[in-house]
Design a protein around this motif. Structure first.
Motif, PDB file in Angstrom:
ATOM      1  N   LYS A 124     -58.191  -1.829  11.691  1.00 21.30           N
ATOM      2  CA  LYS A 124     -58.226  -0.413  11.317  1.00 21.30           C
ATOM      3  C   LYS A 124     -57.972  -0.230   9.829  1.00 21.30           C
ATOM      4  CE  LYS A 124     -57.038   1.571  15.774  1.00 21.30           C
ATOM      5  NZ  LYS A 124     -57.070   0.267  16.480  1.00 21.30           N
ATOM      6  N   VAL A 125     -57.113  -1.073   9.289  1.00 23.73           N
ATOM      7  CA  VAL A 125     -56.689  -0.874   7.902  1.00 23.73           C
ATOM      8  C   VAL A 125     -57.860  -0.996   6.917  1.00 23.73           C
ATOM      9  CG1 VAL A 125     -56.074  -3.269   7.381  1.00 23.73           C
ATOM     10  CG2 VAL A 125     -54.815  -1.396   6.280  1.00 23.73           C
ATOM     11  N   ILE A 126     -58.898  -1.722   7.306  1.00 26.68           N
ATOM     12  CA  ILE A 126     -60.019  -1.869   6.378  1.00 26.68           C
ATOM     13  C   ILE A 126     -61.087  -0.800   6.580  1.00 26.68           C
ATOM     14  CG2 ILE A 126     -59.622  -4.367   6.273  1.00 26.68           C
ATOM     15  CD1 ILE A 126     -62.286  -4.719   7.742  1.00 26.68           C
ATOM     16  N   GLN A 127     -60.946   0.030   7.624  1.00 28.54           N
ATOM     17  CA  GLN A 127     -61.908   1.113   7.812  1.00 28.54           C
ATOM     18  C   GLN A 127     -61.677   2.186   6.752  1.00 28.54           C
ATOM     19  OE1 GLN A 127     -63.987   0.182  10.160  1.00 28.54           O
ATOM     20  NE2 GLN A 127     -62.612  -1.435  10.900  1.00 28.54           N
ATOM     21  N   LYS A 128     -62.768   2.698   6.235  1.00 28.51           N
ATOM     22  CA  LYS A 128     -62.662   3.740   5.221  1.00 28.51           C
ATOM     23  C   LYS A 128     -61.955   4.970   5.782  1.00 28.51           C
ATOM     24  CE  LYS A 128     -65.390   6.469   2.039  1.00 28.51           C
ATOM     25  NZ  LYS A 128     -66.694   6.882   1.550  1.00 28.51           N
ATOM     26  N   GLY A 129     -61.025   5.484   5.017  1.00 24.60           N
ATOM     27  CA  GLY A 129     -60.351   6.707   5.420  1.00 24.60           C
ATOM     28  C   GLY A 129     -59.267   6.519   6.465  1.00 24.60           C
ATOM     29  N   SER A 130     -58.953   5.248   6.782  1.00 28.94           N
ATOM     30  CA  SER A 130     -57.920   4.984   7.786  1.00 28.94           C
ATOM     31  C   SER A 130     -56.539   5.271   7.211  1.00 28.94           C
ATOM     32  CB  SER A 130     -57.993   3.526   8.244  1.00 28.94           C
ATOM     33  OG  SER A 130     -56.824   3.177   8.941  1.00 28.94           O
ATOM     34  N   ARG A 131     -55.823   6.223   7.819  1.00 34.29           N
ATOM     35  CA  ARG A 131     -54.528   6.612   7.288  1.00 34.29           C
ATOM     36  C   ARG A 131     -53.398   6.280   8.231  1.00 34.29           C
ATOM     37  NH1 ARG A 131     -55.354  12.681   5.468  1.00 34.29           N
ATOM     38  NH2 ARG A 131     -53.192  12.616   6.099  1.00 34.29           N
ATOM     39  N   LEU A 132     -53.711   5.656   9.351  1.00 34.75           N
ATOM     40  CA  LEU A 132     -52.692   5.358  10.346  1.00 34.75           C
ATOM     41  C   LEU A 132     -51.699   4.330   9.784  1.00 34.75           C
ATOM     42  CD1 LEU A 132     -51.961   6.097  13.229  1.00 34.75           C
ATOM     43  CD2 LEU A 132     -53.413   4.204  13.993  1.00 34.75           C
ATOM     44  N   SER A 133     -50.423   4.710   9.732  1.00 34.65           N
ATOM     45  CA  SER A 133     -49.441   3.855   9.042  1.00 34.65           C
ATOM     46  C   SER A 133     -48.814   2.809   9.953  1.00 34.65           C
ATOM     47  CB  SER A 133     -48.350   4.721   8.418  1.00 34.65           C
ATOM     48  OG  SER A 133     -47.622   5.381   9.427  1.00 34.65           O
ATOM     49  N   VAL A 134     -49.000   2.992  11.254  1.00 30.74           N
ATOM     50  CA  VAL A 134     -48.561   1.986  12.215  1.00 30.74           C
ATOM     51  C   VAL A 134     -49.741   1.728  13.132  1.00 30.74           C
ATOM     52  CG1 VAL A 134     -47.013   1.480  14.136  1.00 30.74           C
ATOM     53  CG2 VAL A 134     -46.146   2.728  12.157  1.00 30.74           C
ATOM     54  N   GLN A 135     -50.241   0.519  13.141  1.00 32.38           N
ATOM     55  CA  GLN A 135     -51.438   0.266  13.924  1.00 32.38           C
ATOM     56  C   GLN A 135     -51.394  -1.111  14.568  1.00 32.38           C
ATOM     57  OE1 GLN A 135     -54.764  -0.960  10.899  1.00 32.38           O
ATOM     58  NE2 GLN A 135     -53.859   0.938  10.120  1.00 32.38           N
ATOM     59  N   PRO A 136     -51.976  -1.214  15.757  1.00 32.15           N
ATOM     60  CA  PRO A 136     -51.996  -2.508  16.435  1.00 32.15           C
ATOM     61  C   PRO A 136     -53.026  -3.441  15.822  1.00 32.15           C
ATOM     62  CG  PRO A 136     -53.140  -0.855  17.765  1.00 32.15           C
ATOM     63  CD  PRO A 136     -52.614  -0.146  16.550  1.00 32.15           C
ATOM     64  N   VAL A 137     -52.716  -4.730  15.810  1.00 36.01           N
ATOM     65  CA  VAL A 137     -53.710  -5.743  15.453  1.00 36.01           C
ATOM     66  C   VAL A 137     -53.747  -6.759  16.590  1.00 36.01           C
ATOM     67  CG1 VAL A 137     -53.288  -5.449  12.979  1.00 36.01           C
ATOM     68  CG2 VAL A 137     -52.080  -7.232  14.212  1.00 36.01           C
ATOM     69  N   THR A 138     -54.806  -7.519  16.663  1.00 37.56           N
ATOM     70  CA  THR A 138     -54.883  -8.535  17.712  1.00 37.56           C
ATOM     71  C   THR A 138     -54.192  -9.809  17.238  1.00 37.56           C
ATOM     72  OG1 THR A 138     -56.950  -9.484  16.906  1.00 37.56           O
ATOM     73  CG2 THR A 138     -57.121  -7.601  18.409  1.00 37.56           C
ATOM     74  N   LYS A 139     -53.885 -10.688  18.203  1.00 39.08           N
ATOM     75  CA  LYS A 139     -53.277 -11.967  17.841  1.00 39.08           C
ATOM     76  C   LYS A 139     -54.204 -12.765  16.941  1.00 39.08           C
ATOM     77  CE  LYS A 139     -51.117 -16.155  19.698  1.00 39.08           C
ATOM     78  NZ  LYS A 139     -51.289 -16.761  18.395  1.00 39.08           N
ATOM     79  N   ALA A 140     -55.505 -12.687  17.250  1.00 38.55           N
ATOM     80  CA  ALA A 140     -56.483 -13.419  16.435  1.00 38.55           C
ATOM     81  C   ALA A 140     -56.452 -12.930  14.992  1.00 38.55           C
ATOM     82  CB  ALA A 140     -57.882 -13.250  17.032  1.00 38.55           C
ATOM     83  N   GLU A 141     -56.394 -11.593  14.831  1.00 38.56           N
ATOM     84  CA  GLU A 141     -56.348 -11.031  13.476  1.00 38.56           C
ATOM     85  C   GLU A 141     -55.066 -11.443  12.769  1.00 38.56           C
ATOM     86  OE1 GLU A 141     -58.990  -7.015  14.556  1.00 38.56           O
ATOM     87  OE2 GLU A 141     -56.805  -6.981  14.666  1.00 38.56           O
ATOM     88  N   TYR A 142     -53.977 -11.350  13.502  1.00 35.78           N
ATOM     89  CA  TYR A 142     -52.681 -11.739  12.937  1.00 35.78           C
ATOM     90  C   TYR A 142     -52.724 -13.195  12.457  1.00 35.78           C
ATOM     91  CZ  TYR A 142     -47.663 -12.737  12.737  1.00 35.78           C
ATOM     92  OH  TYR A 142     -46.406 -13.131  12.334  1.00 35.78           O
ATOM     93  N   ASP A 143     -53.240 -14.055  13.293  1.00 36.75           N
ATOM     94  CA  ASP A 143     -53.288 -15.488  12.952  1.00 36.75           C
ATOM     95  C   ASP A 143     -54.152 -15.723  11.709  1.00 36.75           C
ATOM     96  OD1 ASP A 143     -51.622 -16.120  15.023  1.00 36.75           O
ATOM     97  OD2 ASP A 143     -53.226 -16.740  16.404  1.00 36.75           O
ATOM     98  N   ILE A 144     -55.263 -15.004  11.607  1.00 34.94           N
ATOM     99  CA  ILE A 144     -56.139 -15.165  10.445  1.00 34.94           C
ATOM    100  C   ILE A 144     -55.410 -14.739   9.173  1.00 34.94           C
ATOM    101  CG2 ILE A 144     -58.226 -14.281   9.317  1.00 34.94           C
ATOM    102  CD1 ILE A 144     -59.510 -14.142  12.141  1.00 34.94           C
ATOM    103  N   VAL A 145     -54.691 -13.617   9.258  1.00 30.19           N
ATOM    104  CA  VAL A 145     -53.970 -13.127   8.082  1.00 30.19           C
ATOM    105  C   VAL A 145     -52.873 -14.116   7.675  1.00 30.19           C
ATOM    106  CG1 VAL A 145     -52.482 -11.297   7.191  1.00 30.19           C
ATOM    107  CG2 VAL A 145     -54.482 -10.702   8.549  1.00 30.19           C
ATOM    108  N   VAL A 146     -52.164 -14.660   8.659  1.00 29.10           N
ATOM    109  CA  VAL A 146     -51.120 -15.640   8.342  1.00 29.10           C
ATOM    110  C   VAL A 146     -51.740 -16.860   7.653  1.00 29.10           C
ATOM    111  CG1 VAL A 146     -49.476 -17.278   9.362  1.00 29.10           C
ATOM    112  CG2 VAL A 146     -49.526 -14.902  10.146  1.00 29.10           C
ATOM    113  N   LYS A 147     -52.905 -17.236   8.121  1.00 25.10           N
ATOM    114  CA  LYS A 147     -53.584 -18.383   7.500  1.00 25.10           C
ATOM    115  C   LYS A 147     -53.976 -18.060   6.058  1.00 25.10           C
ATOM    116  CE  LYS A 147     -55.810 -21.064  10.363  1.00 25.10           C
ATOM    117  NZ  LYS A 147     -56.850 -21.472  11.330  1.00 25.10           N
ATOM    118  N   LEU A 148     -54.443 -16.834   5.836  1.00 25.56           N
ATOM    119  CA  LEU A 148     -54.796 -16.420   4.474  1.00 25.56           C
ATOM    120  C   LEU A 148     -53.574 -16.493   3.557  1.00 25.56           C
ATOM    121  CD1 LEU A 148     -57.015 -13.253   5.084  1.00 25.56           C
ATOM    122  CD2 LEU A 148     -57.783 -15.453   4.177  1.00 25.56           C
TER     123      LEU A 148
END
Length: 158
Positions: free
Chosen positions: A127-151
């Motif tokens: 969600k955070v990369i969608q244009k205009g997304s203002r939600l300050s608390v948002q769910p992410v998937t485990k896969a997304e989380y793992d990718i970010v940790v790897k980055l």
DNA sequence: GCCAACGTTGGC
DNA sequence: GCCAACGTTGGC
């Protein structure tokens, strides 16, 4: 319930991952958005993992990791008259807003910029990369989380 | 600091 | 229940 994964935004002027590292733990009050409140009140559980996101920063992006250390409970600042988070619609008897506590986990000592998130395969749905997304608390998937940790491992050491 | 996108409020 | 006006968020 299985562990969940979240992204939580905060402006560096208000609070940073460095502050959290120093404090060890902090309360996350002041969220005044119903969708975000529902996530905190209904879905966040102790042990859930959090991507700490710096918004309005230079550059904006994920700066570290945290973990939910206390599940949703009423935001007592919402009924403190004169407080900046005061809301007359909320009371001790009928709390309108909720908060959680988070504990420090990791400081990236750098930022994974929003631009990198946008160009990384597998994060297209965040969600955070969608244009205009203002939600300050948002769910992410485990896969997304793992990718970010790897980055994060690619951020050069200071 | 600008401004587009969004969420909320309130008049009707 | 619609929708214009307003305040806020957040990237740039």
């Amino acid at each position: 319930m299985a562990k969940r994964y979240w992204l939580m935004k905060c402006e560096p002027a208000a609070y940073t991952i460095d502050d959290l590292e120093r404090d060890g733990e902090t309360s996350w009050e002041g969220v005044r958005n119903y969708q975000a409140r529902n996530f905190m009140r209904d879905d966040m559980q102790v042990g859930d993992e959090v991507l700490f996101y710096a918004s309005n920063a230079d550059p904006s992006g994920v700066t570290g990791l945290a973990r939910i250390s206390r599940a949703g409970y009423p935001d007592q600042f919402s009924w403190k008259k004169g407080h900046k988070y005061f809301d007359p619609a909320s009371s001790k008897e009928k709390p309108l807003w909720f908060m959680v506590d988070i504990a420090f986990e990791k400081n990236f000592h750098g930022t994974i910029p929003l631009e990198t998130l946008k160009s990384t395969k597998g994060l297209e749905q965040m969600k955070v990369i969608q244009k205009g997304s203002r939600l300050s608390v948002q769910p992410v998937t485990k896969a997304e989380y793992d990718i970010v940790v790897k980055l994060a491992s690619k951020i050069p050491r200071p």
